[in-house]
Scaffold this motif. Structure first.
Motif, mmCIF file in Angstrom:
data_model
loop_
_atom_site.group_PDB
_atom_site.id
_atom_site.type_symbol
_atom_site.label_atom_id
_atom_site.label_comp_id
_atom_site.label_asym_id
_atom_site.label_seq_id
_atom_site.Cartn_x
_atom_site.Cartn_y
_atom_site.Cartn_z
ATOM 1 N N VAL A 37 0.258 -1.263 0.239
ATOM 2 C CA VAL A 37 -0.081 0.335 -0.123
ATOM 3 C C VAL A 37 1.149 0.991 -0.470
ATOM 4 C CG1 VAL A 37 -2.311 1.308 0.970
ATOM 5 C CG2 VAL A 37 -2.126 -1.411 1.333
ATOM 6 N N PRO A 45 -4.605 6.210 1.226
ATOM 7 C CA PRO A 45 -3.952 5.420 0.963
ATOM 8 C C PRO A 45 -4.028 4.778 0.033
ATOM 9 C CG PRO A 45 -4.236 5.555 3.012
ATOM 10 C CD PRO A 45 -5.198 6.086 2.598
ATOM 11 N N TRP A 47 -4.337 1.029 -2.750
ATOM 12 C CA TRP A 47 -3.833 -0.596 -2.211
ATOM 13 C C TRP A 47 -3.108 -0.892 -3.885
ATOM 14 C CZ3 TRP A 47 -5.302 -4.643 -5.821
ATOM 15 C CH2 TRP A 47 -5.110 -5.639 -5.099
ATOM 16 N N ARG A 50 -0.878 -7.492 -4.366
ATOM 17 C CA ARG A 50 -0.942 -8.332 -3.281
ATOM 18 C C ARG A 50 -0.484 -9.463 -3.638
ATOM 19 N NH1 ARG A 50 -7.176 -10.675 -1.865
ATOM 20 N NH2 ARG A 50 -6.688 -9.481 0.045
ATOM 21 N N TYR A 94 4.729 1.077 2.007
ATOM 22 C CA TYR A 94 3.848 0.310 3.061
ATOM 23 C C TYR A 94 3.343 -0.877 3.141
ATOM 24 C CZ TYR A 94 2.496 3.858 6.144
ATOM 25 O OH TYR A 94 2.489 5.824 6.911
ATOM 26 N N ASP A 99 -4.810 -9.455 5.913
ATOM 27 C CA ASP A 99 -6.162 -10.268 6.557
ATOM 28 C C ASP A 99 -7.446 -10.346 4.945
ATOM 29 O OD1 ASP A 99 -5.613 -11.041 9.577
ATOM 30 O OD2 ASP A 99 -4.249 -9.760 8.690
ATOM 31 N N VAL A 100 -6.993 -10.924 4.099
ATOM 32 C CA VAL A 100 -8.168 -11.345 2.511
ATOM 33 C C VAL A 100 -8.883 -9.772 2.359
ATOM 34 C CG1 VAL A 100 -9.791 -12.155 2.402
ATOM 35 C CG2 VAL A 100 -7.678 -13.348 3.135
ATOM 36 N N LEU A 101 -9.094 -8.895 3.355
ATOM 37 C CA LEU A 101 -10.034 -8.040 3.003
ATOM 38 C C LEU A 101 -9.699 -6.825 3.811
ATOM 39 C CD1 LEU A 101 -13.468 -10.060 2.566
ATOM 40 C CD2 LEU A 101 -12.245 -9.439 0.952
ATOM 41 N N PHE A 102 -8.888 -6.717 4.425
ATOM 42 C CA PHE A 102 -8.374 -5.806 5.271
ATOM 43 C C PHE A 102 -7.027 -5.590 6.040
ATOM 44 C CE2 PHE A 102 -8.954 -7.205 9.697
ATOM 45 C CZ PHE A 102 -9.386 -8.500 9.094
ATOM 46 N N PHE A 103 -6.371 -4.405 6.523
ATOM 47 C CA PHE A 103 -4.688 -4.552 6.834
ATOM 48 C C PHE A 103 -4.756 -4.786 7.976
ATOM 49 C CE2 PHE A 103 -4.593 -5.031 2.447
ATOM 50 C CZ PHE A 103 -5.247 -4.058 2.097
ATOM 51 N N ALA A 104 -4.392 -5.516 9.049
ATOM 52 C CA ALA A 104 -4.469 -5.297 10.414
ATOM 53 C C ALA A 104 -3.540 -5.505 10.845
ATOM 54 C CB ALA A 104 -4.611 -6.757 10.832
ATOM 55 N N TRP A 106 0.519 -3.746 9.335
ATOM 56 C CA TRP A 106 1.715 -2.730 9.356
ATOM 57 C C TRP A 106 2.412 -2.349 9.041
ATOM 58 C CZ3 TRP A 106 -0.871 1.200 5.436
ATOM 59 C CH2 TRP A 106 -2.930 0.184 5.568
ATOM 60 N N GLY A 107 3.863 -2.561 7.624
ATOM 61 C CA GLY A 107 5.654 -1.931 8.329
ATOM 62 C C GLY A 107 5.093 -0.573 8.770
ATOM 63 N N GLN A 108 6.402 -0.086 8.824
ATOM 64 C CA GLN A 108 6.564 1.111 9.800
ATOM 65 C C GLN A 108 6.630 2.481 8.548
ATOM 66 O OE1 GLN A 108 10.282 0.950 10.897
ATOM 67 N NE2 GLN A 108 11.445 0.810 9.415
#
Lengths: 116, 107
Positions: A37, A45, A47, A50, A94, A99-104, A106-108
């Motif tokens: 992202v 953001p 996307w 993937r 990033y 998690d398939v449908l959302f982003f739990a 994140w990197g820094q």
């Protein structure tokens, strides 16, 4: 615990190729997908694409012609390559646990500036 | 692509207020709508998933509602630490898309 860390050059010349690495820990790339992202300064953001847990890929159609995502499961790494960079590709990039449908998770983030 | 429109762009708040932020989708996304908080110079943090499901570790003052095209993030009793930008994101169809954000600032 789950961690992701992006690495790569901070400065890229216009028309050149961007190469970024996401190194993950705390989960397996064969069990979870990873998305890239990006976020231009002061904007929402976007996307990009993937790497599925099974090795398949999906890309944002707006970037598909320039973008490639790959992985090395033995090193717990996911790679992004994007060619023909322009100044509007400047922003923070990033990697996220997808998690398939959302982003739990994140990197820094890593700031990429496209400039000569 | 699904366009997410967030309003207002900026919201001036007083600590202790109950506030609501709006996210409207250009087509139905069912309940595949998620909310994130982003503080300055930090990565986004997941606040709410599937429109109304809470996330472990997120304060209970944050709640979400909605389905289809209209969604709301509510904060019941804003605290100073909540001053951030809030984004919605749809996971109903590729490409996943984000809204342009609502910035909370002190009145």
């Amino acid at each position: 615990q789950v961690q992701l860390k992006e690495s790569g050059p901070g400065l890229v010349q216009p028309s050149e190729t961007l190469s970024l690495t996401c190194t993950v820990s705390g989960f397996s790339l064969t069990s979870y997908s990873v998305s890239w992202v990006r976020q231009p300064s002061g904007k929402g953001p976007e996307w990009m694409g993937r790497m599925w847990y099974d090795g398949d890929t999906a890309y944002n159609s707006a970037l598909k012609s320039r973008l490639s995502i790959s992985r090395d499961t033995s090193k717990n790494q996911v790679f992004l390559k994007m060619n023909s960079l322009q100044t509007d590709d400047t922003g923070t990039y990033y990697c996220t646990r997808d998690d398939v449908l959302f982003f739990a998770y994140w990197g820094q983030g890593t700031l990429v500036t496209v400039s000569s | 692509d699904v366009v997410l429109t967030q309003s207002p762009a900026t919201l001036s708040v007083t600590p202790g207020e109950r506030i609501s932020l709006s996210c409207r989708a250009s087509e139905s996304v069912d309940t595949y709508l998620h909310w994130y908080q982003q503080k300055p110079n930090e990565s986004p943090r997941l606040l709410i998933k599937y429109a109304s499901q809470s996330i472990s570790g997120i304060p209970s003052r944050f709640s979400g509602s909605g389905s289809g095209t209209d969604f709301t993030l509510s904060i019941n009793g804003v605290e100073l630490e909540d001053l951030s930008i809030y984004y919605c994101q749809q996971g109903n169809s590729l490409p996943f898309t984000f809204g342009s954000g609502t910035k909370l600032e002190i009145k």
